[in-house]
Design a protein around this motif. Structure first.
Motif, short mmCIF file in Angstrom:
data_model
loop_
_atom_site.label_atom_id
_atom_site.label_comp_id
_atom_site.label_asym_id
_atom_site.label_seq_id
_atom_site.Cartn_x
_atom_site.Cartn_y
_atom_site.Cartn_z
N ASP A 135 0.82 -1.24 -0.07
CA ASP A 135 0.00 -0.27 0.16
C ASP A 135 0.85 1.43 -0.01
OD1 ASP A 135 -2.38 -1.55 -0.04
OD2 ASP A 135 -2.70 -1.30 2.04
N GLU A 136 2.03 1.33 0.91
CA GLU A 136 2.77 2.38 0.96
C GLU A 136 3.51 2.52 -0.21
OE1 GLU A 136 4.77 5.81 2.17
OE2 GLU A 136 3.07 4.89 2.59
N ALA A 137 4.02 1.50 -1.03
CA ALA A 137 4.75 1.59 -2.23
C ALA A 137 3.86 2.22 -3.31
CB ALA A 137 5.46 0.24 -2.56
N GLU A 138 2.56 1.67 -3.34
CA GLU A 138 1.60 2.14 -4.20
C GLU A 138 1.42 3.67 -4.12
OE1 GLU A 138 -2.80 1.17 -6.37
OE2 GLU A 138 -1.98 0.04 -4.45
N ARG A 139 1.25 4.15 -2.72
CA ARG A 139 1.10 5.67 -2.70
C ARG A 139 2.36 6.28 -3.14
NH1 ARG A 139 2.29 9.64 0.25
NH2 ARG A 139 4.18 8.33 1.46
N ARG A 140 3.40 5.83 -2.99
CA ARG A 140 4.64 6.70 -3.37
C ARG A 140 4.79 6.64 -4.83
NH1 ARG A 140 9.80 5.93 0.69
NH2 ARG A 140 8.63 6.04 2.69
N LEU A 141 4.45 5.51 -5.60
CA LEU A 141 4.41 5.47 -6.86
C LEU A 141 3.38 6.47 -7.55
CD1 LEU A 141 5.03 4.05 -9.79
CD2 LEU A 141 3.11 2.44 -8.99
N LEU A 142 2.28 6.63 -7.12
CA LEU A 142 1.34 7.46 -7.52
C LEU A 142 1.71 8.76 -7.25
CD1 LEU A 142 -1.87 5.47 -6.84
CD2 LEU A 142 -0.76 5.56 -8.60
N ASP A 143 2.24 8.88 -6.11
CA ASP A 143 2.81 10.62 -5.67
C ASP A 143 3.73 10.97 -6.61
OD1 ASP A 143 2.73 12.82 -3.93
OD2 ASP A 143 4.70 12.11 -3.51
N ARG A 144 4.72 9.95 -7.20
CA ARG A 144 6.08 10.47 -7.89
C ARG A 144 5.37 10.73 -9.43
NH1 ARG A 144 8.79 12.26 -10.67
NH2 ARG A 144 10.89 12.09 -10.93
N LEU A 145 4.16 9.99 -9.70
CA LEU A 145 3.79 10.57 -11.32
C LEU A 145 2.59 11.56 -11.05
CD1 LEU A 145 3.73 6.87 -12.51
CD2 LEU A 145 5.30 8.62 -13.13
N ASP A 146 2.36 12.12 -9.83
CA ASP A 146 1.20 12.99 -9.33
C ASP A 146 -0.18 12.59 -10.00
OD1 ASP A 146 3.02 15.05 -8.59
OD2 ASP A 146 3.60 15.48 -10.60
N LEU A 147 -0.13 11.22 -9.64
CA LEU A 147 -1.47 10.77 -9.94
C LEU A 147 -2.38 10.59 -8.76
CD1 LEU A 147 -0.37 7.79 -12.25
CD2 LEU A 147 -1.59 9.61 -12.94
N PRO A 148 -3.67 10.81 -8.74
CA PRO A 148 -4.67 10.57 -7.47
C PRO A 148 -4.37 9.25 -7.03
CG PRO A 148 -5.90 10.68 -9.67
CD PRO A 148 -4.66 10.91 -9.81
N GLY A 149 -4.52 9.18 -5.62
CA GLY A 149 -4.42 8.01 -4.82
C GLY A 149 -5.55 7.40 -4.35
N ASP A 150 -6.75 7.86 -4.97
CA ASP A 150 -7.99 7.14 -4.46
C ASP A 150 -7.96 5.83 -4.39
OD1 ASP A 150 -8.76 9.89 -4.37
OD2 ASP A 150 -9.67 9.72 -6.35
N PRO A 151 -8.50 5.07 -3.43
CA PRO A 151 -8.27 3.72 -3.36
C PRO A 151 -9.38 2.94 -4.39
CG PRO A 151 -9.68 4.52 -1.56
CD PRO A 151 -9.09 5.76 -2.13
N LEU A 152 -9.01 1.90 -5.03
CA LEU A 152 -9.65 1.28 -5.95
C LEU A 152 -10.74 0.37 -5.62
CD1 LEU A 152 -6.70 0.08 -8.31
CD2 LEU A 152 -8.30 2.01 -8.84
#
Length: 1003
Positions: A135-152
């Protein structure tokens, strides 16, 4: 760096979807596909670009080409990414500054390593994904690409789909070697394996990595696991160098799958294969069979189902067993150079090329040589001079599999090991007296301290010295650690199991002082003897014997005078017999007899015990002539020397009686069986296990003489006594249950027989395993019970399954397999393809005629069956000739009152009618009814068949009144005995003439 953190958006290509191109080293594929899956779930288009770095193309040009990719470029940063080529950090720093720094918005990065990387990597602003959860890795990935981190939203079925987070292990994981961080190249091969398995139909996902020794097949398989393992829920690595070890390792998977089984070996094996076949509880499974060089030993046990099987082998014959072959060649030269420079950074590209040329690009040699050469002051030129013959002018080629340079290269390495940690050489030499492959060195550490010689005691008893020796061998890739669990370094370094490559094994064993050879081999022999569980009849201990057996040959256990080692050999022979490994048991028995006769003399007491176990395997394989010769000579010698009340004599005499049964000499067998039983009973009492074995064998002799009621009483007593004396799941107890069920069936008590046998079959499958010969015998009788009871659909399916497995497990000419084939042929004659039945029947007759003497009752019985086939295809005259001869031969062998003779008579009467001789048919039928009634009783199924046949013959002679009387009485007895709706009753009521099928009985 905020200006570089622009969100992902379409580029000038005006892509319909936002696009991310993921650039990654093949080593990090698992990270790339997990990242891509996370992005695709959020609506992005992902392009995967496995990065390569050909040495001939400038790094700046490669990075500029990377900028041609679509969308944002996401680099998966790891030390492997920057080592491709291999390139120096200085080269990378210069290229990153020149290409990436001016246009940082095109690039983004995530880091999946804690190892040093080029300093200019900072321009990529990688976000760290190590040492955290998904979960934390996915949050960091999305943050690095400036993508919304809303849960799927959760998936509809609530289950996880897609690739697993790379840092998370599959639900079930075992036996996999540690990842080789120096793994190089093989990209195309790995992708070929992946696409072959992923594209295979269900049940056909089997790939075999084939190549010479030392080429790196195991390393490729291990890299496949780590690279693609995130797509599986079960990853299980199996040592498949022999059938016994393969079965043991596969059975160990049962508790890891949470399968509800008891401790019995066969039960766990059956449960695992069934679970994998059904894909329950896991459909995404990967099974790796390492070192499977003898496909004929294990191909029938390779699981099918929704998962995948990856095999490493030197044997291309796997292509004949539902497997796709992929050759693992030696390295390409650029792969060799890259590997050497990674293993030995001090070497230049030119030196690496020269070394690869000399070592013929063989990965194992490159690994070992470059490893120590990097630590050595020796130049490559000096080393190459040594390889040219400077050390040993008498270099010989050890094997066709080994390159000429290997022995010399190994001599150099061995000298290096002696100079640094001499104990590592002692440990290595000790390991060569186990079989190559998996070496259970824990057995050495489990030995009593006072039994370990001084030279080895220090090594075994000093953990620091032990670890130092192992680490030295690991450093130069001489051995690798093995563990069936995910072990910590501390646990693994205890050296529970080491893997020793067969090339290294053979070289080290060859190059050893005689003094070390004598001492080390004695240590291993005693370690194996100490590991003997001591109870080969206990199915729960079979996996432990399976581990020991492969090492007997390499420890030269047959040359030992140690009583403990000799007891181990005898117990292993018994284990092989109980598990149906007859061929292996025969080979071991032959070698042991030759060795022990030379070592101990012809009349040593241990020779008689060994002869008994050897004869058991030989007899079980159907060689009754040989065993009769062996047992008779042994029995005569023991009787003259010790008398008829000696236990060794009695055991041999019991074997001789079994030989006589196999040869069709039933009266002699009964006389001897009775005498042996009476003597055992007088000496040991009725409840001794040996007395019960003799009673069991007496039952066999009585049954073969057709005295079924008497046999039922004997087998019932044996079964009940064994249940009391032994445990209910003991193999001998289960054997007695099948014998008892056979007796019930032969007496026409079909429902009782099926009830007893059905329960026993379930126990057999759980305890003995589905492919054990004893299990197959039980299933065969169950099919016969179902057939006689009228359930033809169940019986037909089971006949086919038992025959197919019998042919796989025991071979087409094994006595049990032939008995299965007889039943299948008879069933096909009445309810299947008559042409196939005829072909099968002709083949069966030919096999029996080759295997047995002309006057053997089985030969007459098989010909009687064939006469019915000839009748069914319209060849009545030929059928008549065959059945008349069979009747004459059977009567000569067993007498006219034996059930088999009566059955032949029933069939002969039918053929006499068909060829126009109704008078003699009626005479024969009347005589058969009289004899059957006297010997079997009025309501026995065979007597009832004879009575129905007589009614038909009387009608043919127009003696209608007498025919009606005989028929009505027979129908009344059929209805009372078998039931009004039984198939035999219905058939008789419809005036279908009955027939008799010969059934070869176990001897």
């Amino acid at each position: 760096m905020s200006e570089a953190r622009t969100p992902v958006r379409p580029t000038g290509r005006a892509a319909a979807k936002q696009t991310v191109t993921i650039s990654f080293a093949g080593f990090n594929r698992a990270w790339a596909v997990w990242i891509g899956d996370r992005l695709e779930r959020r609506g992005l288009r992902v392009v995967y670009l496995r990065y390569d770095s050909p040495a001939e193309i400038p790094l700046v040009d490669l990075l500029r080409d990377l900028k041609l990719a679509e969308g944002r470029i996401l680099i998966v940063v790891s030390e492997r990414y920057f080592q491709l080529g291999p390139r120096t950090h200085e080269e990378w720093n210069a290229a990153l500054r020149e290409v990436v720094a001016p246009d940082p918005s095109r690039f983004a990065a995530v880091s999946v390593t804690t190892a040093p990387v080029p300093t200019a990597t900072a321009v990529l602003a990688p976000t760290d994904l190590t040492n955290m959860g998904a979960d934390e890795a996915e949050r960091r990935l999305l943050d690095r690409l400036d993508l919304p981190g809303d849960p799927l939203p959760d998936s509809a079925d609530g289950e996880r789909h897609g690739p697993r987070f790379p840092a998370a292990m599959p639900e079930v994981w075992g036996g996999v070697p540690r990842r080789n961080t120096r793994f190089t190249g093989r990209e195309r091969l790995l992708n070929d394996v992946y696409h072959l398995l992923q594209g295979a139909e269900r049940g056909a996902g089997v790939a075999a990595l084939h190549g010479m020794s030392g080429v790196g097949k195991t390393q490729v398989a291990a890299e496949y696991v780590y690279r693609f393992g995130s797509e599986y829920d079960v990853v299980w690595w199996v040592n498949a160098e022999s059938r016994v070890t393969y079965r043991r390792f596969l059975a160990e998977l049962a508790p890891r799958l949470d399968l509800s089984t008891g401790p019995e070996y066969g039960e766990r094996l059956r449960a695992v294969r069934d679970s994998l076949r059904r894909g329950d509880p896991y459909a995404r499974w990967l099974l790796i069979l390492d070192g499977a060089d003898e496909p004929e030993q294990i191909w029938d046990l390779v699981p099918t189902g929704p998962g995948h099987v990856l095999i490493t082998t030197r044997n291309p014959e796997w292509s004949e067993h539902n497997s796709q072959l992929l050759e693992v060649p030696v390295y390409d030269r650029d792969e060799s150079v890259a590997f050497i420079r990674r293993r030995a950074p001090r070497l230049t590209e030119t030196e690496a090329d020269q070394l690869a040329e000399a070592l013929e690009d063989l990965p194992l040699l490159l690994d070992q040589t470059a490893g120590w050469l990097n630590d050595s002051d020796l130049s490559v030129e000096e080393y190459l001079q040594l390889l040219d013959g400077g050390i040993d002018q008498d270099v010989v080629k050890v094997s066709a599999d080994f390159p000429l340079a290997f022995q010399t290269a190994w001599s150099i390495l061995l000298n290096k090991l002696r100079e640094t940690v001499p104990e590592s050489v002692a440990l290595l030499r000790l390991c060569t007296f186990f079989a190559p492959g998996s070496v259970p060195v824990r057995l050495l550490k489990e030995m009593p301290p006072d039994e370990v010689p001084e030279q080895i005691a220090g090594l075994l008893n000093d953990p620091l010295l032990w670890n130092k020796a192992i680490n030295q061998l690991r450093q130069y890739s001489v051995v690798r650690l093995e563990s069936h669990e995910v072990a910590t370094d501390e646990v693994a370094s205890s050296g529970e199991s080491l893997y020793l490559h067969r090339m290294v094994h053979q070289i080290v064993r060859k190059d050893m002082p005689d003094e070390d050879r004598r001492e080390f081999i004695d240590v291993v022999r005693r370690a194996l003897a100490a590991a003997d569980p001591g109870r080969p009849t206990d199915t729960r201990l079979w996996d432990r014997y399976a581990e020991i057996v492969p090492h007997l040959e390499y420890a030269d256990a047959l040359q030992s005078k140690d009583p403990g080692v000799q007891r181990l050999v005898l117990n292993c022979l018994r284990y092989m017999w109980f598990t149906g490994e007859y061929t292996s048991g025969i080979r071991l028995g032959e070698r042991a007899l030759a060795a022990w006769r030379s070592l101990l003399g012809e009349t040593d007491p241990r020779i008689w015990e060994l002869t008994y176990h050897y004869a058991n395997s030989l007899r079980s394989a159907g060689d009754f002539q040989s065993t009769e010769t062996i047992d008779r000579a042994t029995a005569e010698h023991l009787r003259e020397e010790r008398g008829e009340r000696d236990l060794d004599y009695l055991r041999t005499a019991s074997g001789l009686a079994a030989d006589l049964r196999g040869l069709g000499r039933y009266e002699e067998a009964l006389e001897l069986s009775q005498r042996v039983y009476d003597t055992y009973r007088d000496l040991l009492g009725e409840q001794d296990s040996r007395t019960l074995n003799a009673l069991n064998n007496l039952g066999h002799s009585v049954r073969l003489l057709g005295r079924y009621a008497e046999t039922l009483d004997i087998d019932r007593r044996t079964m009940e006594a064994r249940r009391s004396l032994l445990r209910g799941r003991h193999p001998w107890t289960l054997w007695s249950e099948t014998s008892y069920a056979i007796d019930l069936r032969l007496l026409g008590r079909y429902a009782e027989a099926e009830s007893v046998q059905g329960k026993s079959v379930r126990e057999h499958r759980l305890v003995m395993g589905v492919d054990n010969p004893q299990t197959l015998r039980a299933e065969h009788n169950l099919a016969l019970c179902q057939y006689r009871g009228g359930d033809r659909d169940k019986a037909g399916a089971l006949f086919s399954r038992v025959l197919e497995r019998g042919e796989r497990v025991m071979g087409e000419t094994h006595p049990s397999t032939l008995a299965f084939a007889v039943s299948q042929s008879c069933f096909a004659r009445e309810h299947g393809d008559i042409d196939q039945a005829r072909e099968a029947s002709e083949s069966i007759v030919a096999r029996y005629e080759v295997m047995l003497a002309e006057d053997h009752p089985f030969v007459a019985g098989i010909r009687a069956n064939h006469a019915l086939v000839l009748r069914s295809v319209g060849e009545r005259e030929q059928g008549h000739v065959v059945i008349e001869q069979a009747l004459a031969d059977m009567t000569a062998a067993l007498g006219e009152n034996h059930p088999w003779s009566l059955g032949c008579a029933i069939n002969a009467a039918a053929l006499r009618n068909l060829v126009g001789d109704p008078e003699s048919a009626a005479v024969l039928s009347r005589d058969t009814v009289t004899r059957a009634t006297e010997s079997l009783g009025r309501t026995h199924p065979l007597t009832l068949s004879a009575r129905v046949a007589l009614a038909a013959d009387l009608r043919g002679l127009r003696e209608r009144q007498q025919a009606e009387k005989v028929e009505q009485e027979a129908l009344s007895d059929l209805a009372e005995t078998l039931g009004k709706q039984h198939v035999h009753t219905i058939s008789a009521r419809a005036r279908n003439r009955p027939y008799w099928d010969f059934e070869p009985q176990a001897t």
